[in-house]
Scaffold this active site. Structure first.
Site, PDB file in Angstrom:
ATOM      1  N   GLY A  17      22.009  70.255   9.152  1.00  0.00           N
ATOM      2  CA  GLY A  17      22.806  70.681   8.013  1.00  0.00           C
ATOM      3  C   GLY A  17      21.991  71.693   7.205  1.00  0.00           C
ATOM      4  O   GLY A  17      20.774  71.574   7.097  1.00  0.00           O
ATOM      5  N   ARG A  51      21.612  59.955  23.660  1.00  0.00           N
ATOM      6  CA  ARG A  51      20.711  60.838  24.403  1.00  0.00           C
ATOM      7  C   ARG A  51      19.369  60.192  24.786  1.00  0.00           C
ATOM      8  O   ARG A  51      18.590  60.765  25.517  1.00  0.00           O
ATOM      9  CB  ARG A  51      20.490  62.131  23.602  1.00  0.00           C
ATOM     10  CG  ARG A  51      21.732  63.025  23.608  1.00  0.00           C
ATOM     11  CD  ARG A  51      21.429  64.403  23.112  1.00  0.00           C
ATOM     12  NE  ARG A  51      21.217  64.418  21.669  1.00  0.00           N
ATOM     13  CZ  ARG A  51      20.424  65.286  21.050  1.00  0.00           C
ATOM     14  NH1 ARG A  51      19.766  66.196  21.728  1.00  0.00           N
ATOM     15  NH2 ARG A  51      20.300  65.250  19.738  1.00  0.00           N
ATOM     16  N   ASN A  82      18.632  70.182   5.880  1.00  0.00           N
ATOM     17  CA  ASN A  82      18.749  68.849   5.301  1.00  0.00           C
ATOM     18  C   ASN A  82      18.020  67.827   6.171  1.00  0.00           C
ATOM     19  O   ASN A  82      18.298  67.703   7.359  1.00  0.00           O
ATOM     20  CB  ASN A  82      20.241  68.484   5.208  1.00  0.00           C
ATOM     21  CG  ASN A  82      20.462  67.063   4.709  1.00  0.00           C
ATOM     22  OD1 ASN A  82      19.652  66.536   3.956  1.00  0.00           O
ATOM     23  ND2 ASN A  82      21.566  66.457   5.136  1.00  0.00           N
TER      24      ASN A  82
HETATM   25  C1  UD1 Z   1      22.594  64.403   9.662  1.00  0.00           C
HETATM   26  C2  UD1 Z   1      23.051  65.201   8.463  1.00  0.00           C
HETATM   27  C3  UD1 Z   1      22.482  66.611   8.574  1.00  0.00           C
HETATM   28  C4  UD1 Z   1      20.984  66.555   8.688  1.00  0.00           C
HETATM   29  C5  UD1 Z   1      20.563  65.665   9.836  1.00  0.00           C
HETATM   30  C6  UD1 Z   1      19.065  65.458   9.793  1.00  0.00           C
HETATM   31  C7  UD1 Z   1      25.240  64.328   7.808  1.00  0.00           C
HETATM   32  C8  UD1 Z   1      26.701  64.524   7.865  1.00  0.00           C
HETATM   33  N1  UD1 Z   1      24.506  65.233   8.440  1.00  0.00           N
HETATM   34  O1  UD1 Z   1      23.189  64.999  10.800  1.00  0.00           O
HETATM   35  O2  UD1 Z   1      22.848  67.363   7.441  1.00  0.00           O
HETATM   36  O3  UD1 Z   1      20.464  67.872   8.855  1.00  0.00           O
HETATM   37  O4  UD1 Z   1      21.186  64.379   9.734  1.00  0.00           O
HETATM   38  O5  UD1 Z   1      18.656  64.737  10.927  1.00  0.00           O
HETATM   39  O6  UD1 Z   1      24.768  63.383   7.176  1.00  0.00           O
HETATM   40  N2  UD1 Z   1      24.546  56.941  11.303  1.00  0.00           N
HETATM   41  C9  UD1 Z   1      25.113  55.711  11.098  1.00  0.00           C
HETATM   42  N3  UD1 Z   1      26.460  55.597  11.086  1.00  0.00           N
HETATM   43  C10 UD1 Z   1      27.274  56.670  11.250  1.00  0.00           C
HETATM   44  C11 UD1 Z   1      26.697  57.934  11.451  1.00  0.00           C
HETATM   45  C12 UD1 Z   1      25.325  58.035  11.475  1.00  0.00           C
HETATM   46  O7  UD1 Z   1      24.426  54.711  10.934  1.00  0.00           O
HETATM   47  O8  UD1 Z   1      28.502  56.487  11.199  1.00  0.00           O
HETATM   48  C13 UD1 Z   1      23.104  57.057  11.322  1.00  0.00           C
HETATM   49  C14 UD1 Z   1      22.570  57.473  12.687  1.00  0.00           C
HETATM   50  O9  UD1 Z   1      22.264  56.351  13.479  1.00  0.00           O
HETATM   51  C15 UD1 Z   1      21.321  58.267  12.305  1.00  0.00           C
HETATM   52  C16 UD1 Z   1      21.664  58.851  10.956  1.00  0.00           C
HETATM   53  O10 UD1 Z   1      22.703  58.062  10.440  1.00  0.00           O
HETATM   54  O11 UD1 Z   1      20.196  57.437  12.148  1.00  0.00           O
HETATM   55  C17 UD1 Z   1      22.079  60.301  11.031  1.00  0.00           C
HETATM   56  O12 UD1 Z   1      23.233  60.414  11.803  1.00  0.00           O
HETATM   57  P1  UD1 Z   1      23.424  61.561  12.864  1.00  0.00           P
HETATM   58  O13 UD1 Z   1      24.731  61.378  13.516  1.00  0.00           O
HETATM   59  O14 UD1 Z   1      22.226  61.675  13.722  1.00  0.00           O
HETATM   60  O15 UD1 Z   1      23.508  62.817  11.898  1.00  0.00           O
HETATM   61  P2  UD1 Z   1      23.251  64.320  12.264  1.00  0.00           P
HETATM   62  O16 UD1 Z   1      24.435  64.864  12.921  1.00  0.00           O
HETATM   63  O17 UD1 Z   1      21.940  64.449  12.920  1.00  0.00           O
END
Ligand code: UD1
Ligand code: CA
Length: 449
Positions: A140, A15, A169
């Protein structure tokens, strides 16, 4: 207790609509990632692991620029936050002490908050950082009784009742490293997103009879960046806070809303910052220094009692000792100005050392670049560089020496010598009047024709 950090930075950040990986977009002149790393580093971690994926090489290089000791692991496919943390297991599975997980796109978590989470670990096996969201959106949800956390439910998987919860969260989580990897191995992707959720850990811990808890922070602290609009909002939030902090620390800001700070700007008490001053990375301004309006500063050190500007540009390596004066339209790069040096107007000093109490006349230029290499200019103390002197580096001007204005100095000038390096003046009496008469005659002839 020792601490290890895992910083998640593998996501694409679709985004943002950008070629640049999301975590490398800057707030306060630093990549988002560096903000997260700085917060974590304040805890003195034994080890920091950054999980990279999209734009992995670029992100890794940026992480190493911030901390050469950092460990990088690659997550080739983004299969969820638990899967991301699992990539660090080979490096940390045997780590003693606690593990804290931070997100690279969440720049404002304060070290004090992380300390509060560590303290809460005395009461809970897992500590999650939560906040009350004004608009809980797709965060979350924390299902909790007071400080005790039952489970985290992702928005996609939440019931209408759970979606009504406003306790959310932040994503920051703290627990024993060994336990973390043990529980992560148990996580299954049986949810609406088909991902490995790190947020499954509290419930998995409770199933083992362990306790999970919530530490609260302000919503502003957990602000994550997903879009350019959020990036702009984060910048505004950072600047608002930095201005307030500067004022509280005893810095005068004539027009606070027009001053822009970097993540690491340090300004001493009783310093005065005029309107429209921009701080890039790596600037220290000592107390009782004055930065007048419209200055652009980066990578420089301004000592006590120095005055800079208006309209000055200090670039990396500009070192101003006490009571130095740098005036308008002066650019300084990689140059040390000893105590009491004056550079009042229209000057470029690059790759130079200027001794104490030397005066640099208007329009002086250190010609430091020959088109291929950079060269140094060394000017002694109590010297006087006449206006419009070109100092063709490498060149040395001795203590107490004087260069005549308009000189192009290509050879070293000994101490206390006068260097004249310009054409001698010639006077031709009446020649100006004759010349003008001739030109007027030409113009008149042209008008007739
Ligand atoms: C996540 C949390 C959610 C919380 C929110 C806060 C989980 C399942 N959910 O959701 O509870 O309220 O953050 O912002 O954890 N990332 C990786 N590899 C991956 C997936 C994610 O490095 O495979 C990193 C992303 O780049 C990011 C962070 O982890 O920096 C969070 O991932 P994102 O997909 O944004 O999680 P949310 O759906 O926002
Ligand atoms: Ca997110």
């Amino acid at each position: 207790m020792t601490i290890s950090l895992v910083i998640l930075a593998a996501g694409q950040g679709t985004r943002m609509n950008s070629d640049l990986p999301k975590v490398l977009h800057p707030v306060a002149s630093s990549p988002l990632l560096h903000h997260a790393m700085a917060a974590g580093q304040a805890l003195g971690p034994e080890r920091t692991v950054v999980v990279v994926g999209h734009g992995g090489e670029q992100v890794a290089a940026s992480a190493r620029a911030f901390d050469p000791e950092v460990a990088i692991v690659e997550q080739t496919e983004q299969r969820g936050t638990a899967h991301a943390v699992a990539q660090a297991a080979p490096l940390l599975a045997e780590a003693s002490g606690d593990l804290i997980v931070l997100y690279g796109d969440t720049p404002f978590i304060r070290p004090e908050t992380l300390e509060a989470m560590r303290a809460a670990r005395a009461r809970h096996a897992i500590v999650v950082l939560g906040f009350h969201a004004a608009d809980p959106g797709r965060y979350g949800r924390l299902v909790a009784q007071g400080e005790v956390l039952e489970k985290i439910v992702e928005f996609k998987d939440a019931t209408p009742e759970e979606r009504a919860i406003t306790l959310c969260n932040s994503g920051v989580i703290c627990m024993e490293a060994k336990l973390a990897f043990d529980l992560i191995a148990q996580v299954e992707p049986n949810n609406a997103a088909g991902e490995y959720y790190l947020t499954d850990l509290p419930a998995l811990a409770r199933a083992r009879g362990l306790s999970a808890g919530v530490v609260l922070c302000d919503e502003a602290e957990t602000m994550g960046i997903n879009t350019r609009t959020e990036l702009a909002r984060a910048e505004a939030a950072f600047q608002a806070r930095a201005r307030t902090e500067a004022l509280e620390n005893g810095v005068t800001l004539t027009a606070p809303e027009t001053v822009f700070f970097a993540r690491d700007t340090v300004v001493g008490r009783d310093a005065v910052i005029g309107p429209n001053v921009f701080f890039g990375p790596g600037v220290t301004v000592e107390s009782h220094a004055e930065i007048r309006s419209f200055c652009h500063l980066e990578g420089c050190h301004i000592s006590k009692g120095a005055t800079v500007g208006p309209f000055a540009r200090l670039r990396p390596g500009a070192e101003l000792a006490e009571d130095v004066h740098v005036g308008n339209f002066v650019e300084i790069k990689n140059a040390i100005l000893d105590e009491g040096v004056k550079v009042g107007h229209l000057t470029y000093l690059g790759d130079a050392h200027v001794g104490e109490h030397t005066n640099i006349g208007a329009g002086t230029i250190t010609c430091n670049y020959d088109g291929v290499m950079k060269h140094r200019t060394v000017i002694g103390k109590n010297a006087f560089i006449g206006s419009d002197t070109m100092l063709v580096a490498p060149v040395t001007i001795g203590d107490g020496a004087l260069t005549a204005s308009g000189s192009v100095i290509t050879e070293d000038v000994p101490a206390e010598a006068l260097a004249l390096a310009r054409a001698r003046q010639v006077i031709k009496p009446g020649l100006a009047a004759k010349l003008f008469d001739r030109l007027r005659a030409i113009k008149a002839a042209k008008a007739k024709a």
